[in-house]
Design a protein around this motif. Structure first.
Motif, PDB file in Angstrom:
ATOM      1  N   VAL A  74       1.941   3.310  -4.566  1.00 14.40           N
ATOM      2  CA  VAL A  74       0.726   3.566  -5.357  1.00 14.40           C
ATOM      3  C   VAL A  74       1.075   4.355  -6.615  1.00 14.40           C
ATOM      4  N   ILE A  75       1.943   5.338  -6.491  1.00 16.48           N
ATOM      5  CA  ILE A  75       2.357   6.129  -7.661  1.00 16.48           C
ATOM      6  C   ILE A  75       3.028   5.234  -8.697  1.00 16.48           C
ATOM      7  N   GLN A  76       3.915   4.355  -8.228  1.00 18.28           N
ATOM      8  CA  GLN A  76       4.598   3.430  -9.140  1.00 18.28           C
ATOM      9  C   GLN A  76       3.597   2.492  -9.808  1.00 18.28           C
ATOM     10  N   THR A  77       2.577   2.075  -9.057  1.00 17.77           N
ATOM     11  CA  THR A  77       1.550   1.187  -9.605  1.00 17.77           C
ATOM     12  C   THR A  77       0.724   1.881 -10.675  1.00 17.77           C
ATOM     13  N   VAL A  78       0.375   3.131 -10.422  1.00 15.96           N
ATOM     14  CA  VAL A  78      -0.414   3.904 -11.388  1.00 15.96           C
ATOM     15  C   VAL A  78       0.320   4.020 -12.715  1.00 15.96           C
ATOM     16  N   HIS A  79       1.640   4.252 -12.656  1.00 19.43           N
ATOM     17  CA  HIS A  79       2.373   4.391 -13.924  1.00 19.43           C
ATOM     18  C   HIS A  79       2.598   3.048 -14.595  1.00 19.43           C
ATOM     19  N   LYS A  80       2.649   1.955 -13.819  1.00 18.94           N
ATOM     20  CA  LYS A  80       2.736   0.618 -14.422  1.00 18.94           C
ATOM     21  C   LYS A  80       1.450   0.271 -15.167  1.00 18.94           C
ATOM     22  N   LEU A  81       0.317   0.690 -14.598  1.00 17.30           N
ATOM     23  CA  LEU A  81      -0.986   0.407 -15.212  1.00 17.30           C
ATOM     24  C   LEU A  81      -1.349   1.424 -16.291  1.00 17.30           C
ATOM     25  N   GLY A  93       2.705 -13.866   2.208  1.00 18.33           N
ATOM     26  CA  GLY A  93       2.027 -14.126   0.934  1.00 18.33           C
ATOM     27  C   GLY A  93       0.623 -14.646   1.101  1.00 18.33           C
ATOM     28  N   LEU A  94       0.068 -14.522   2.310  1.00 14.77           N
ATOM     29  CA  LEU A  94      -1.285 -15.023   2.590  1.00 14.77           C
ATOM     30  C   LEU A  94      -2.250 -13.833   2.617  1.00 14.77           C
ATOM     31  N   MET A  95      -2.430 -13.193   1.458  1.00 14.87           N
ATOM     32  CA  MET A  95      -3.226 -11.967   1.396  1.00 14.87           C
ATOM     33  C   MET A  95      -4.706 -12.206   1.679  1.00 14.87           C
ATOM     34  N   ASP A  96      -5.194 -13.393   1.370  1.00 14.59           N
ATOM     35  CA  ASP A  96      -6.598 -13.689   1.679  1.00 14.59           C
ATOM     36  C   ASP A  96      -6.817 -13.649   3.188  1.00 14.59           C
ATOM     37  N   SER A  97      -5.861 -14.233   3.937  1.00 21.67           N
ATOM     38  CA  SER A  97      -5.957 -14.206   5.411  1.00 21.67           C
ATOM     39  C   SER A  97      -5.801 -12.792   5.935  1.00 21.67           C
ATOM     40  N   ALA A  98      -4.890 -12.010   5.314  1.00 20.76           N
ATOM     41  CA  ALA A  98      -4.681 -10.625   5.729  1.00 20.76           C
ATOM     42  C   ALA A  98      -5.952  -9.808   5.499  1.00 20.76           C
ATOM     43  N   CYS A  99      -6.581  -9.994   4.343  1.00 21.35           N
ATOM     44  CA  CYS A  99      -7.815  -9.257   4.028  1.00 21.35           C
ATOM     45  C   CYS A  99      -8.948  -9.658   4.958  1.00 21.35           C
ATOM     46  N   SER A 100      -9.051 -10.949   5.233  1.00 18.96           N
ATOM     47  CA  SER A 100     -10.099 -11.450   6.119  1.00 18.96           C
ATOM     48  C   SER A 100      -9.950 -10.848   7.519  1.00 18.96           C
ATOM     49  N   ILE A 105      -0.810  -1.268   5.375  1.00 21.84           N
ATOM     50  CA  ILE A 105      -0.393  -2.674   5.271  1.00 21.84           C
ATOM     51  C   ILE A 105      -1.189  -3.366   4.170  1.00 21.84           C
ATOM     52  N   LEU A 106      -2.502  -3.075   4.112  1.00 23.27           N
ATOM     53  CA  LEU A 106      -3.361  -3.691   3.093  1.00 23.27           C
ATOM     54  C   LEU A 106      -2.946  -3.242   1.686  1.00 23.27           C
ATOM     55  N   ILE A 107      -2.740  -1.936   1.532  1.00 24.11           N
ATOM     56  CA  ILE A 107      -2.356  -1.387   0.218  1.00 24.11           C
ATOM     57  C   ILE A 107      -1.016  -1.959  -0.236  1.00 24.11           C
ATOM     58  N   SER A 108      -0.019  -1.902   0.648  1.00 25.08           N
ATOM     59  CA  SER A 108       1.324  -2.395   0.313  1.00 25.08           C
ATOM     60  C   SER A 108       1.315  -3.886   0.022  1.00 25.08           C
ATOM     61  N   GLY A 110       1.690  -8.058  -6.500  1.00 28.36           N
ATOM     62  CA  GLY A 110       1.406  -7.886  -7.929  1.00 28.36           C
ATOM     63  C   GLY A 110      -0.065  -7.662  -8.250  1.00 28.36           C
ATOM     64  N   ASP A 111      -0.901  -7.534  -7.209  1.00 28.03           N
ATOM     65  CA  ASP A 111      -2.328  -7.274  -7.442  1.00 28.03           C
ATOM     66  C   ASP A 111      -2.523  -5.758  -7.454  1.00 28.03           C
ATOM     67  N   PHE A 112      -2.121  -5.125  -8.565  1.00 27.07           N
ATOM     68  CA  PHE A 112      -2.074  -3.666  -8.639  1.00 27.07           C
ATOM     69  C   PHE A 112      -3.461  -3.041  -8.585  1.00 27.07           C
TER      70      PHE A 112
END
Length: 740
Positions: free
Chosen positions: A154-161, A96-103, A118-121, A127-129
């Motif tokens: 990504v497909i599931q995210t597109v339909h959620k948004l 759950g440390l996405m800031d560290s993962a992105c960095s 890994i970044l996309i998933s 929940g950051d769609f």
């Protein structure tokens, strides 16, 4: 001298073998334990492949030891290895440390497709769609391909948004790259379209050469959600006739049951129930709940009870479905008994349960039960549930506890349009139109936009005012909000003006409605009939048919009533015969009662009596037809004494406790000058202790409507009334003097 070093190498080899073996078998906790022992022994780990396994173990066990490993990787200078970097990113992402993962991702010298996946998933899983879709677009721009799992996410995210355009681009990308041939990807795209645009889903479904049970189920469910239950049921029938009949699963059956429930297709529903029993699906909890819901919507409580008894296990949804079925079918005492059984079975009531019980309270108008349920709401911490609070406000108003309703409303931290509209309706229901309008003004000040329900509640509040100033203001608000052209609001407005006798404005409101339906036409026909325009009512019926709108039973009643009050006897009879012969409307007892009224008002008492006698042979005529006939006896100049005597007897027989029958009988004899008989019926009211509903007048005083009931000795505004009467007398005398 070199012997200890040889031992260290031997130990390291043993540890490495054990770590790899544990990792291969998924014993991640054992991997971490071995690494810990390795550190304690003083032997330093230098193999990059082992770092990958140990970091993976940290991810799998949510161990914070991964941060220490990251430091070791940097210290040994192996952080530039892409596979190790991906493992570290995966650890931070799953922790759950996405800031560290992105960095870490942005600091990587070499990235591969795994890095991007890994970044996309990671973004989507947290929940950051938006960032997940954005990362996917960046990956495609740099030439990296997603894996199947990331692509499905990504497909599931597109339909959620609700991003239909982006979804179509994804579809094109998958056709180009060949991903669409993969079954899981294909079904994900189909599901996306089914949630966004069924037309596109149908096209893709038709193009699919290899459909599986999931694809069939997605289509059936999609059409049910799109309010096209008949299409959903057609696809289910097609599936049953195909090779997939044996593969039908519980989810598909649940969707088909919903389609049967919405269509009220009893044959298809019962056939499907038989198929469920044949396949052994009757033990499925979700299917059992769907069966209860289907039979409840059909008002078939016997089948609901049987489906309930057949369920081997039940959950809160089962209880709520049964409870809702009882409430919707007006079985309120049975609903309360079921709730008692629910408590005995130690099933905790949830928000759905409480809302159903509050609906029972609204019908019974019992303040004690309402307060008891309110205590359960507080005890179960549901006081922040907007649906429950709005329902409580409504129920307290129905129980005439407006102070409780207002207290609930004032305690709400967040109010939406539904909350404001409910409070307006509450004040209106309790006969407080001024307070209802004040709440509406507060709503506007709070910058909450009213909807159609809000305007309808305001129109209801207008019925308490004896002049058109306030109703016209509400009409203006509806026009400014663009709601006056809506069918339901426009119909309510025309009906409002009709009740004030302003038939011209009523017609204008009718013409403002864009999509007129049978309800709006019927309301306008009723308005014309009430305001002495029977010819206009008949013209509206012709216009209605010209527009392709078929009249219903209410339309026929409205036209017959207009003809009756307007003296168009022949037109009413002709219309009735035409509609019955064409089978456009199936006549009910209410229609025949209206026809009796038509004949009676026209002085055709013999024909009316003949019609009533014919009806009596086939069914219980009821008091309405006899009452209409008695009213005709009172107004007819050529009344038949035998008919009058028979009708009076029947009216009092059917409604012995209704004062209107006695009063009508008394007035009928009084119209003939038979004062002794008239007095006898009035005396019968007192002797039989029949409650008389007193007449009243509505008078507009000081910008408020006051009701004055016949025989009321209340001193309310008595002085003001005397002053008004004295002033009227003075003006009349002055007028008389001027005339003389």
């Amino acid at each position: 001298m070199n012997y200890p070093a040889i031992i260290s190498v031997s130990k390291l080899s043993n540890w490495v073998t054990r770590i790899k073996d544990s990792s291969f078998n998924g014993r991640w906790q054992e991997v971490l334990s071995l690494h810990n022992d390795l550190n304690k022994s003083g032997v330093q780990l230098t193999q990059p492949s082992l770092f990958h396994l140990i970091i993976k173990a940290c991810s799998a066990t949510s161990s914070t030891h991964g941060k220490t490993l990251h430091a070791s990787v940097i210290k040994l200078g192996v952080d530039s290895c892409t596979s190790i970097g991906n493992s570290i990113m995966d650890f931070y992402s799953k922790a759950g440390l996405m800031d560290s993962a992105c960095s870490f991702f942005h600091g990587m010298k070499i990235r591969d497709s795994v890095s991007w996946n890994i970044l996309i998933s990671g973004h989507i899983s947290r929940g950051d769609f938006d960032r997940g879709v954005s990362s996917f677009i960046q990956a495609r721009a740099t030439g990296f391909e997603p894996n199947v799992s990331s692509l499905v996410l990504v497909i599931q995210t597109v339909h959620k948004l609700g991003m239909l355009d982006e979804g179509q681009k994804l579809h094109g990308y998958m056709i180009k790259t060949g991903f669409l041939s993969i079954s899981s990807v294909q079904n994900s795209v189909l599901c996306m379209y089914a949630n966004l645009e069924m037309e596109y889903a149908q096209k893709l479904f038709d193009e699919m050469s290899n459909r599986d049970v999931i694809a069939w189920s997605v289509m059936i469910s999609g059409y049910v959600k799109s309010d096209k239950a008949h299409v959903a049921l057609g696809i289910f029938r097609e599936m049953m006739l195909s090779n997939f009949r044996r593969e039908v699963d519980g989810q598909t059956v649940v969707s088909a049951l919903k389609a049967c429930a919405n269509l009220k297709d009893h044959i298809a529903g019962r056939t499907l129930h038989g198929f469920i029993l044949h396949k052994g699906f009757d033990n499925d909890l979700f299917i059992g709940n769907s069966l209860i819901d289907m039979y409840a919507k059909w008002n078939d409580l016997d089948s609901v009870l049987q489906a309930w008894k057949d369920m081997p296990i039940r959950n809160s949804v089962s209880w709520n479905s049964f409870l809702s079925g009882l409430v919707c079918n007006g079985k309120h005492s049975e609903a309360i008994n079921l709730f008692s059984s629910m408590q005995k079975s130690e099933i905790e009531p949830d928000a759905v349960t409480l809302v159903n019980l509050l609906q029972v309270c609204k019908h019974l108008a019992d303040p004690c039960i309402c307060k008891c349920i309110h205590t359960v709401v507080l005890r179960k911490n549901h006081e922040l549930n907007e649906l429950i609070i709005n329902t409580l406000i409504d129920v307290y108003a129905k129980c005439q506890l407006i102070s409780f309703a207002q207290k609930m409303f004032d305690s709400m931290k967040i109010r939406d349009t539904v909350s404001w509209s409910t409070m307006i309706a509450a004040f209106t229901n309790c006969g407080l139109p001024k307070e209802a309008i004040e709440v509406f003004n507060e709503m506007i000040q709070a910058q909450e936009k009213p909807n159609a329900v809000t305007i309808l509640n305001l129109i209801e509040a207008c019925s308490y005012y004896s002049e058109l100033k306030i109703p016209k203001s509400v009409h203006g608000i509806a026009i400014r909000l663009g709601l006056a052209t809506e069918t339901i609001v426009g119909t309510a407005i025309l009906d409002m003006y009709s009740s004030y006798g302003d038939i011209m404005t009523s017609k204008k409101a009718f013409h403002q409605i864009i999509n007129k339906n049978v309800i709006s036409f019927s309301a306008m026909i009723t308005a014309c009939g009430m305001n002495g325009l029977p010819r206009d009512a008949l013209c509206l019926l012709t216009e209605m048919k010209t527009c392709g709108i078929q009249p219903n039973s209410i339309t026929l009643l409205s036209v017959l009533s207009a003809c009756s009050h307007g003296g168009l006897i022949n037109e009413g009879l002709s219309l009735f015969q035409t509609l019955i012969k064409s089978q456009e409307v199936k006549p009910s007892l209410e229609h025949y009662s209206c026809l009796v009224d038509l004949l009676s008002r026209g002085g055709k008492l013999d024909l009316a009596m003949e019609l009533v006698d014919q009806l009596a042979k086939g069914a219980n005529v009821g008091a309405s037809a006899w009452g209409a006939l008695l009213s005709g006896c009172r107004t007819s100049c050529t009344g038949n004494d035998d008919i009058r005597e028979k009708v009076v007897e029947r009216v009092l027989e059917f409604e012995p406790n209704n004062s209107s029958g006695y009063m009508l009988a008394s007035n009928t004899y009084a119209a003939r000058g038979l004062w002794a008989a008239a007095a006898r019926f009035r005396a019968m009211v007192k002797d039989r202790q029949v409650k008389v509903v007193a007449g009243y007048s509505m008078v507009h005083v000081n910008n408020a409507s006051c009701k004055f009931i016949a025989g009321d000795r209340n001193q309310f505004l008595l002085k003001e009334i005397h002053d008004i009467v004295d002033e009227l007398h003075r003006c009349m005398k002055m007028e008389n003097i001027q005339v003389n």
